[in-house]
Write a protein that holds these residues in place. Structure first.
Motif, PDB file in Angstrom:
ATOM      1  N   ASN A   1      23.853  23.222  37.564  1.00 29.14           N
ATOM      2  CA  ASN A   1      22.219  22.745  36.326  1.00 29.14           C
ATOM      3  C   ASN A   1      21.760  23.726  37.056  1.00 29.14           C
ATOM      4  OD1 ASN A   1      19.962  21.906  35.893  1.00 29.14           O
ATOM      5  ND2 ASN A   1      20.206  19.881  36.556  1.00 29.14           N
TER       6      ASN A   1
ATOM      7  N   CYS B   1      24.535  14.701  34.079  1.00 27.61           N
ATOM      8  CA  CYS B   1      25.581  15.551  32.245  1.00 27.61           C
ATOM      9  C   CYS B   1      26.601  15.040  31.825  1.00 27.61           C
ATOM     10  CB  CYS B   1      24.919  17.047  32.315  1.00 27.61           C
ATOM     11  SG  CYS B   1      23.335  17.401  32.934  1.00 27.61           S
TER      12      CYS B   1
ATOM     13  N   LEU C   1      27.646  19.896  32.688  1.00 26.30           N
ATOM     14  CA  LEU C   1      28.285  19.394  31.964  1.00 26.30           C
ATOM     15  C   LEU C   1      29.363  19.467  31.700  1.00 26.30           C
ATOM     16  CD1 LEU C   1      28.306  16.987  28.644  1.00 26.30           C
ATOM     17  CD2 LEU C   1      28.204  19.033  27.636  1.00 26.30           C
TER      18      LEU C   1
ATOM     19  N   TYR D   1      25.585  11.421  30.946  1.00 22.07           N
ATOM     20  CA  TYR D   1      24.645  11.319  29.615  1.00 22.07           C
ATOM     21  C   TYR D   1      25.322  11.350  28.403  1.00 22.07           C
ATOM     22  CZ  TYR D   1      21.140  11.734  32.857  1.00 22.07           C
ATOM     23  OH  TYR D   1      20.322  11.149  34.757  1.00 22.07           O
ATOM     24  N   TYR D   2      25.837  12.528  28.938  1.00 23.89           N
ATOM     25  CA  TYR D   2      26.898  13.039  27.148  1.00 23.89           C
ATOM     26  C   TYR D   2      27.609  11.773  26.723  1.00 23.89           C
ATOM     27  CZ  TYR D   2      27.308  16.532  23.958  1.00 23.89           C
ATOM     28  OH  TYR D   2      27.841  17.004  22.224  1.00 23.89           O
TER      29      TYR D   2
ATOM     30  N   VAL E   1      20.606  17.183  29.201  1.00 23.94           N
ATOM     31  CA  VAL E   1      21.702  17.635  29.153  1.00 23.94           C
ATOM     32  C   VAL E   1      21.375  19.126  29.694  1.00 23.94           C
ATOM     33  CG1 VAL E   1      23.748  17.274  28.115  1.00 23.94           C
ATOM     34  CG2 VAL E   1      22.162  15.772  28.022  1.00 23.94           C
TER      35      VAL E   1
ATOM     36  N   ASN F   1      18.572  15.422  37.449  1.00 24.74           N
ATOM     37  CA  ASN F   1      18.282  14.674  36.280  1.00 24.74           C
ATOM     38  C   ASN F   1      19.465  13.677  36.104  1.00 24.74           C
ATOM     39  OD1 ASN F   1      20.549  16.561  36.510  1.00 24.74           O
ATOM     40  ND2 ASN F   1      20.297  17.601  33.947  1.00 24.74           N
TER      41      ASN F   1
END
Lengths: 180, 407
Positions: B84, B372, B405, B375-376, B400, B348
């Motif tokens: 990130n 991420c 990710l 979340y995705y 995201v 996040n």
């Protein structure tokens, strides 16, 4: 769900009539914009004005000489081992008679190349060097380039000029100047 | 009309087949300007409404976990920078703490406090990006420009601490590489004075703005149950009403010494996430203030000669220091056999590191728990029956980040 006693609920209040109307918000917004006209400008007009870098900034590499103008690097290869991007290659050679003024130790780097396309400027080569030979200069950055050959920095561009010594910045221990 | 793409394929109903054929396919990404990163969504659209979404990950997969299997432990820090990249110090510190857990290194309080300061700065810069980009996606560019000036100040503080701005490679296993110097403290104090003013202005611009509220309030809501089922953490879970924060539930790096609150939302909509992130920035400012005021004085690095590089002056002079220096740089630090999991509250969500060591110089296996990625996975379900413009807003409010990710 409550997992700790430190939570703080964020409440959403319904919009008031004033907030529902667009016009007051537009006027307030314009007010803020005009207020910003008279603030101190944060922009630095780059080529004319330059921002001061920190004394520990990690810029372009330099291979230092000692005070007698001899190259410090002894080609131990520790920087190449420490490099996470595998950007450093070197070939060592043995110092011959009569070259004592050129190289500090009996062994020296005949070829020393850093591929600036691979380099991520993490500074681990500087941390690894036991001879105070390689440093990332705090005031010089790697310039832009036009061809791939240009990006492979050999000794001709890495070794510092004996007359114009490079700035090595500050050492890890607070406030102490680096050995240069 | 009732439609189901799976049943339509299995038992062709003439009307249904006609309907499915009429749907438009849209590629949202991989290089779409509104998605802030390289990820693809193949959307089936009925007019403006999204019928189904198919997500693809891996466009910037760089095989970090595999790369890490061939690197000594200290060389993995630059890799974590690139997870990130909006809050790389948190990733660096998280990795250092994981390795310290494996090696059993005790880090002095001062180093822990410096880490806390840097991690909270990183959290602020991460939330600044997320919230101001959310503004850009709803059509408000000005707030973005106002707060981004503050992100620049944070990067200048990073520069004083570690020497660079974005991919920080900050600190070392066993502490920091250098102490907080006068310049850094001056800049930190200046930041603590300026930032609340700017943040308050940003909040005034957005929080009660009708256009912003209309675009975000109730959009992309996720229930606490669904969020937990997917494995949400961080601000996205807190917005749904669960006060889970790694800093409080599993304190690390002396977080138990600080007083702060966990903001929680109600229904987990985009507006709740926005509020939670704003409040977290206030809490972070207060944590930095507390850490700076109570900074202990017991050194910035652990007293662990086997793992922490000796000072350079020693290396030039003493044989013993030179031997340790070579051993550490070559990666021959005799890591114990074992496995550890350590997680930190990232910008996040819960960023976890699962490290399996077989005693060699590199990890046998390393897994990053990247929030991420989780979340995705929920994204297709969340955007179903939404209009396209809301889906864009939802994606940026979930923060995201493509680098994290894909890993």
């Amino acid at each position: 769900m409550q997992l700790s006693n430190r939570s703080k609920k964020m409440v959403v209040k319904p919009m008031t009539l004033k907030e529902r109307m667009y016009l007051p918000a537009i006027a307030a917004g314009l007010g803020i914009t005009i207020k910003h006209f008279f603030r101190k400008k944060p922009t630095i007009r780059y080529p004319e004005v330059k921002r001061e870098f920190s004394p520990v900034f990690r810029g372009l590499h330099v291979l230092k000489r000692d005070d007698l103008g001899r190259e410090r690097c002894t080609a131990c290869g520790l920087c190449a081992v420490a490099c996470p991007a595998e950007a450093i290659t070197m070939i060592s050679a043995e110092r011959k008679k009569g070259e004592e003024g050129l190289y500090r130790e009996e062994k020296y780097a005949e070829v020393y190349e850093i591929n600036m396309l691979r380099c991520i400027f993490c500074g681990l080569c500087e941390h690894a060097c036991p001879k105070a030979a390689i440093y990332l200069q705090p005031d010089v950055m790697a310039p832009a380039f036009y061809s791939r050959e240009e990006v492979i920095y050999g000794k001709d561009r890495l070794v510092e000029n004996a007359d114009k010594r490079a700035n090595a910045g500050l050492d890890r221990v607070n406030g102490v100047r680096k050995l240069s | 009309m009732d439609y189901n793409l799976a049943t339509a394929a299995a038992a062709p109903d003439k009307e249904l087949v006609h309907y499915v054929n009429e749907l438009t396919t849209i590629n949202l990404g991989p290089t779409h300007p509104a998605t802030h990163g390289v990820f693809q969504n193949v959307l089936k659209m009925d007019g403006e409404k999204i019928v189904s979404a198919d997500t693809t990950v891996g466009y910037i997969h760089r095989a970090f976990e595999k790369l890490a299997e061939h690197r000594p432990l200290y060389q993995i820090t630059p890799i974590t920078d690139r997870l990130n990249y909006c809050s790389s110090p948190i990733n660096n510190m998280g990795w250092h703490m994981t390795v310290e857990k494996l090696l059993g290194v005790q880090v002095p309080k001062r180093a822990q406090y410096i880490r806390v300061i840097m991690m909270e700065l990183a959290r602020i810069s991460d939330h600044i990006i997320c919230n101001s980009i959310l503004g850009v996606d709803t059509g408000a560019f000005t707030g973005f420009l106002y707060v981004f000036q503050m992100r620049e100040k944070i990067y200048e503080i990073y520069e004083e601490i570690c020497g660079t701005r974005l991919t920080t490679n900050m600190g070392r296993l066993g502490g920091m590489e250098r102490d907080l110097n006068e310049r850094a403290i001056t800049k930190l104090r200046a930041f603590l004075k300026e930032f609340p003013v700017v943040l308050q202005e940003f909040i005034d611009l957005f929080e009660r703005n009708r256009i912003f509220m209309d675009r975000t309030l109730g959009v992309g809501a996720i229930s606490a149950e669904m969020a937990l089922n997917y494995g949400f953490t961080g601000p996205n879970l807190r917005a749904a009403g669960v006060d889970y924060d790694v800093r409080v539930n599993e304190p690390y790096s002396s977080y138990e010494d600080f007083k702060f609150e966990i903001p929680v939302g109600t229904i987990g909509c985009t507006y709740d996430r926005f509020l939670v992130r704003n409040e977290e920035m206030w809490q972070s400012v207060s944590i930095i203030q507390q850490a700076l005021d109570n900074l202990p004085n017991d050194g910035f690095a652990a007293d662990a000669e086997h793992y922490y590089l000796p000072p350079k002056q020693e290396v030039y002079r003493s044989m013993e220091a030179l031997i340790y220096h070579f051993k550490i740089v070559m990666g021959e630090i005799d890591a114990p056999v074992g496995e550890v999991y350590h997680s930190v509250e990232g910008g996040n969500g819960e960023l976890g590191f699962y490290l399996v060591s077989d005693g060699g110089r590199a990890p046998y296996r390393l897994h990053f728990r990247r929030p991420c990625f989780i979340y995705y996975q929920a994204y297709p379900e969340m955007i179903k029956d939404m209009v396209l413009s809301d889906a864009i807003v939802l994606l940026s409010s979930m923060n995201v980040i493509a680098g994290e990710l894909d890993g």
